[in-house]
Each structure stands twice: as structure tokens, then as C-alpha cells.
Motif scaffolding. Structure first.
Motif, PDB file in Angstrom:
ATOM      1  N   ILE A 282      15.163  -3.536  -7.502  1.00 17.17           N
ATOM      2  CA  ILE A 282      13.970  -4.322  -6.536  1.00 17.17           C
ATOM      3  C   ILE A 282      15.045  -4.911  -5.102  1.00 17.17           C
ATOM      4  O   ILE A 282      14.198  -4.811  -4.134  1.00 17.17           O
ATOM      5  N   ALA A 283      16.106  -5.916  -6.009  1.00 21.28           N
ATOM      6  CA  ALA A 283      16.503  -6.241  -4.944  1.00 21.28           C
ATOM      7  C   ALA A 283      17.173  -5.831  -3.365  1.00 21.28           C
ATOM      8  O   ALA A 283      17.195  -6.689  -2.693  1.00 21.28           O
ATOM      9  N   ARG A 284      17.850  -4.537  -3.936  1.00 20.03           N
ATOM     10  CA  ARG A 284      18.325  -3.519  -3.423  1.00 20.03           C
ATOM     11  C   ARG A 284      17.241  -2.977  -2.174  1.00 20.03           C
ATOM     12  O   ARG A 284      17.347  -3.219  -0.543  1.00 20.03           O
ATOM     13  N   GLN A 285      16.152  -2.968  -2.462  1.00 22.60           N
ATOM     14  CA  GLN A 285      15.257  -2.714  -1.582  1.00 22.60           C
ATOM     15  C   GLN A 285      14.216  -3.657  -1.132  1.00 22.60           C
ATOM     16  O   GLN A 285      14.520  -3.162   0.350  1.00 22.60           O
ATOM     17  N   ALA A 286      14.665  -4.845  -1.269  1.00 22.55           N
ATOM     18  CA  ALA A 286      14.287  -5.356  -0.412  1.00 22.55           C
ATOM     19  C   ALA A 286      15.338  -6.561   0.928  1.00 22.55           C
ATOM     20  O   ALA A 286      15.073  -6.689   2.252  1.00 22.55           O
ATOM     21  N   VAL A 287      16.951  -5.989   0.353  1.00 22.65           N
ATOM     22  CA  VAL A 287      17.412  -6.701   1.520  1.00 22.65           C
ATOM     23  C   VAL A 287      17.946  -5.225   2.486  1.00 22.65           C
ATOM     24  O   VAL A 287      17.931  -5.541   3.353  1.00 22.65           O
ATOM     25  N   ASP A 288      17.215  -4.163   2.162  1.00 23.70           N
ATOM     26  CA  ASP A 288      16.490  -3.254   3.312  1.00 23.70           C
ATOM     27  C   ASP A 288      16.274  -3.481   4.088  1.00 23.70           C
ATOM     28  O   ASP A 288      16.149  -2.923   5.182  1.00 23.70           O
ATOM     29  N   SER A 289      14.514  -4.166   3.720  1.00 24.42           N
ATOM     30  CA  SER A 289      13.396  -3.471   4.065  1.00 24.42           C
ATOM     31  C   SER A 289      14.018  -5.345   5.238  1.00 24.42           C
ATOM     32  O   SER A 289      13.536  -5.391   6.544  1.00 24.42           O
ATOM     33  N   ARG A 318       5.649  -5.097  -6.614  1.00 26.02           N
ATOM     34  CA  ARG A 318       4.624  -6.600  -6.645  1.00 26.02           C
ATOM     35  C   ARG A 318       5.774  -7.379  -6.753  1.00 26.02           C
ATOM     36  O   ARG A 318       6.200  -8.394  -5.584  1.00 26.02           O
ATOM     37  N   LEU A 319       6.937  -7.217  -7.534  1.00 25.03           N
ATOM     38  CA  LEU A 319       8.378  -7.536  -7.837  1.00 25.03           C
ATOM     39  C   LEU A 319       8.961  -7.531  -6.418  1.00 25.03           C
ATOM     40  O   LEU A 319       9.899  -8.568  -5.985  1.00 25.03           O
ATOM     41  N   GLU A 320       9.180  -6.356  -5.407  1.00 25.74           N
ATOM     42  CA  GLU A 320       9.208  -6.496  -4.098  1.00 25.74           C
ATOM     43  C   GLU A 320       8.625  -7.469  -2.897  1.00 25.74           C
ATOM     44  O   GLU A 320       9.590  -7.753  -1.977  1.00 25.74           O
ATOM     45  N   GLN A 321       7.403  -7.118  -3.564  1.00 22.05           N
ATOM     46  CA  GLN A 321       6.944  -7.874  -2.572  1.00 22.05           C
ATOM     47  C   GLN A 321       7.124  -9.900  -2.462  1.00 22.05           C
ATOM     48  O   GLN A 321       7.673 -10.396  -1.812  1.00 22.05           O
ATOM     49  N   ILE A 322       7.479 -10.466  -3.800  1.00 23.02           N
ATOM     50  CA  ILE A 322       8.079 -11.948  -3.997  1.00 23.02           C
ATOM     51  C   ILE A 322       9.188 -11.632  -3.258  1.00 23.02           C
ATOM     52  O   ILE A 322       9.285 -12.713  -2.689  1.00 23.02           O
ATOM     53  N   LEU A 323       9.958 -10.838  -3.786  1.00 23.55           N
ATOM     54  CA  LEU A 323      11.279 -10.837  -2.579  1.00 23.55           C
ATOM     55  C   LEU A 323      11.769 -10.632  -0.951  1.00 23.55           C
ATOM     56  O   LEU A 323      12.570 -11.320  -0.298  1.00 23.55           O
ATOM     57  N   ASN A 324      10.560  -9.968  -0.815  1.00 27.25           N
ATOM     58  CA  ASN A 324      10.797  -9.222   0.568  1.00 27.25           C
ATOM     59  C   ASN A 324       9.821 -11.068   1.280  1.00 27.25           C
ATOM     60  O   ASN A 324      10.183 -11.550   2.068  1.00 27.25           O
ATOM     61  N   ASN A 325       9.153 -11.177   0.911  1.00 28.00           N
ATOM     62  CA  ASN A 325       8.132 -13.359   1.288  1.00 28.00           C
ATOM     63  C   ASN A 325       9.459 -14.028   1.159  1.00 28.00           C
ATOM     64  O   ASN A 325       9.563 -15.086   1.898  1.00 28.00           O
TER      65      ASN A 325
END
Length: 427
Positions: A282-289, A318-325
Motif C-alpha cells: 500500500i505504501a509503494r502505491q501511495a509513493v507512485d501516486s 482507505r489505507l492508501e487514502q491515509i498515506l496519500n493524504n
């Protein structure tokens, strides 16, 4: 009875002489009474004696009832949930119940004889003077709101109701005051007013935030439609216009979605689709975004994740949304050339995900209210870069997952760190 020839006591002799005088004045000569008359008198005396005994018993019963009533009144006075004071004409305390001494933070022995004004805040002295003057002038119930400044240093707001006590003519005036603690209700009222003010300010800011993306969307799309027949669909101008519409439309959609998410959470209508996930993925996906934005702003994005999995039971979206924010927040407040860090690790029975930056940092006041919901925290200023919805949403989402989120900062200009702690999943 005194023996014959002995001198009766002064009180008895006086009473007997007074009785004889009264009989003589009435023309009664007891020496002329017959034995039947004497017998009747004796019988009447016995009846009177019984009547007196009955009256004495009834008086004793009334005395007991009065004593019990006095004790009940005293208990009511002393243990009432409101403060009671009895004041003399100069405003000095004659009596104070337990609640009154609690409000004033003093003992009963200290209270008696001290002026009530001694326990009032400086700003309440004039109001107390006017309260007393109105009592003296109108001799009827008076009400005032006063601020106490008790010995414990914790000011309290009280509603004071005072009535004159009925006294004999010429006696010194006396007053009874009731003290009702209204500190909480007054604070609640101030909080309500401040909340309404903040909500109004937020709605004003929301209007500006919605208008910001709408203005370029409307102007760009209007220009395209107006000159549609003159535009080359493959021109740079057309690509730039489409990009503006896409970017601003995405920003507008994200803003509305955050508002909707907060509303759903508050109403208990947000459903998590939880499953076992590896927080590293999930963290890697947020980094890519976030990577395109950090590249555009020439920021360094440093990622430190362990080799072993970080299993959590969570809603992946939702976990990705947390890290994205959190990453978007770091990107927003980190200057060009700054660094954003994303770290993850296992700590006991928790999975920890942290986002830190070298940006503007946070004050102690911001640290205390940054996760609060709209209407509970100060409205962001024009330089804040948004409505401040992201971090309250992060807190709500983390709490829905059974976790906690916190913030740290050495101070302004020294960066900030946001730490998410989630329960580690152990299948």
C-alpha cells in the motif's frame, strides 16, 4: 409542702398570696365551702391536672417534631447541591453551607465574618455593588451573574439570587443568597458560538476553494466551445487546455469526496472492506501516486520499508487514502529542494507508518488541534493551501481501523512528522 410554722419559699409564698388576693377580689370565701363543694373542687383539680398532663405530652411531641424539622432543614441547607449564604447588611457572610464553601474554596470558619466581595473577581465587583444597592432600594429578589476568584485559583461563574430576609422593625437587614455554578453552561455557550463562527468561516473558505478549480474549468471549457471550429485538436494549446480541465476537475472531485467521506464517517455510514494486506505494498502505491508531484516540485522522496511483510487487517483503498493524504500534506508544506520521508516498521504488536518532511513545521497550538474536525479547530488561513480536511479525515480513518495517529514537530521551520499506528495482523 412546707411544714406548719415554717416559712414558705419566696416564689411559692408570692404565688399563693396572689391567688388568695384573686379569690378575695372575686368574693370567694373558701371557709364557707361545704364538703361536697370541696369534693367537687378536688375532682375538678384532678381533671385539670390530667388536661395539663395531656397538653404537656402534646407539647413534647410538637417539640420533637420541631427539632426533627430543624434538623431536616439544617441537613438540606448544608448538603444542598447549590451554595447558600446568609449575609448581613454589609454583605459579610454569617453562614455558608458546604457547597458555598466548595465554590469559594474556603472553610466555614473562615467564611463567617468575611465580606462576600473578597471572593469575587475584579471585574465582578461593580456588578455585586449594583446587586446590593438594588436589594437595599427595592427590598425584593435580585439576580446577577458573577465571576468568583476563589482561593484555589480556578475562577468560576455563578448565578447569584438574593432575597431580603424578614426582620423585626429596626433590626439589622439580612439577606439570603443562592449560588448556582454556571461555569460549564457558560463555557458550552461560548463554545457553541465559537463553533458557529468557525463553521460560517469554513463555509466562506469552502466557497473560495470550490470556486478556485471551477473558474479555470468554466473559462477554459467556454473558450474551447466558443472557438471549437478554429482549434487544432492536436495543438499544444488544446493539450494544455485539456490538462487544465483535467487537473482542476480532479482537484474539485477530491475536495468533494473528502467532504463526503467526513460526513459518512460522522453519520456512521462509511463501510470498510477489510482484508489482510501488506502495508508495504500500500505504501509503494501511495509513493507512485505522489511521485509526479514531488518531481514537479523538485523534492526528494525517500522511502524506507523493511524486507519482511507488514501485515495489517485493513481496507486497502482507505489505507492508501491515509498515506496519500499524509504524503500530499508533506508535499504541500515542503519547499523546493526539501525532502519527504516515508518509513514503515514493526513495533511489538503494531505496524508503524510514518511520513516526515523538512517543511514549515508546526507550532504547539497546531499540534493540539490539527486533527480536529471542522468547526472544532481554527479555520485555516489563506496561506494554508486548503481547507484542512485531509488530516481530520486521516484521523477518522485510522481510528476506524483500530489505530492511532499523532504528529510531532520541533517547531516552525523545522519540519513535521506524522505517525500512524495500526494493529499488526496475526493470522
Amino acid at each position: 409542702m412546707a411544714e406548719e410554722g415554717s416559712a414558705p419559699d419566696a416564689g411559692g409564698n408570692s404565688l399563693r398570696n396572689r391567688a388568695r388576693q384573686r379569690l378575695g377580689a372575686q368574693g370567694v370565701d373558701v371557709s364557707e365551702l361545704s364538703s361536697e363543694d370541696i369534693q367537687a373542687v378536688v375532682e375538678e383539680l384532678h381533671i385539670h391536672q390530667e388536661e395539663l398532663a395531656i397538653q404537656n405530652e402534646e407539647l413534647q411531641e410538637v417539640q420533637v417534631e420541631l427539632s426533627e424539622a430543624r434538623d431536616r432543614y439544617w441537613d438540606l441547607f448544608q448538603h444542598a447541591p447549590v451554595g447558600y449564604l446568609i449575609l448581613d447588611g454589609q454583605g459579610c457572610i454569617r453562614e455558608a453551607n458546604f457547597r458555598a464553601t466548595e465554590l469559594l474554596s474556603i472553610t466555614r470558619s473562615y467564611a463567617e465574618g468575611h465580606p462576600f466581595s473578597e471572593f469575587l473577581a475584579a471585574g465582578a465587583q461593580d456588578a455585586w455593588y449594583l446587586h446590593r444597592r438594588a436589594l437595599s432600594r427595592y427590598s425584593k429578589r435580585q439576580v446577577a451573574e458573577l465571576t468568583l476568584a476563589p482561593a484555589d485559583g480556578h475562577s468560576r461563574e455563578v448565578l447569584v439570587e438574593t432575597v431580603p430576609e424578614a426582620n423585626l422593625e429596626g433590626a439589622e437587614p439580612c439577606y439570603r443568597s443562592v449560588l448556582i455554578d454556571i461555569t460549564k453552561s457558560k463555557q458550552d455557550e461560548r463554545d457553541r458560538i465559537e463553533g458557529e463562527r468557525r463553521k460560517d468561516a469554513f463555509l466562506t473558505l469552502l466557497g473560495h476553494e470550490l470556486r478556485n478549480p471551477l473558474t479555470p474549468i468554466i473559462s477554459t471549457s467556454g473558450h474551447l466551445l466558443e472557438h471549437w471550429d478554429q482549434l487544432d485538436m492536436g495543438s499544444e494549446r488544446m493539450k494544455e487546455a485539456v490538462q487544465i480541465i483535467h487537473q482542476q476537475g480532479s482537484h474539485l472531485a477530491r475536495l468533494v469526496e473528502e467532504l463526503m467521506d467526513l460526513s459518512r464517517i460522522k453519520q456512521g455510514r462509511l463501510t470498510l472492506r477489510e482484508t489482510e494486506v501488506d502495508a508495504r505494498e500500500i505504501a509503494r502505491q501511495a509513493v507512485d501516486s505522489i511521485h509526479p508531484r514531488t518531481e514537479e516540485d523538485r523534492q526528494v522522496l525517500s522511502v524506507d520499508l523493511p524486507e519482511s511483510p507488514l501485515p495489517v487487517f485493513a481496507d486497502p483503498t482507505r489505507l492508501e487514502q491515509i498515506l496519500n493524504n499524509l504524503l500530499a500534506n508533506a508535499n504541500k508544506f515542503t519547499p523546493t529542494g526539501g525532502t519527504i520521508y516515508l518509513t514503515g516498521f514493526r513495533e511489538g504488536d503494531q505496524v508503524v507508518l510514518a511520513v516526515s518532511d523538512t517543511g514549515r513545521g508546526l507550532t504547539s497550538q497546531q499540534l493540539s488541534d490539527i486533527f480536529q474536525d471542522v468547526g472544532q479547530k481554527p479555520v485555516p488561513d489563506a496561506d494554508s493551501g486548503g481547507l484542512g480536511l485531509g488530516l481530520p479525515l486521516v484521523r477518522r480513518l485510522v481510528e476506524l481501523h483500530g489505530g492511532k495517529v499523532g504528529a510531532e514537530s520541533p517547531g516552525q521551520g523545522q519540519g513535521a512528522k506524522f505517525i500512524v499506528r495500526l494493529p499488526a495482523h496475526c493470522p
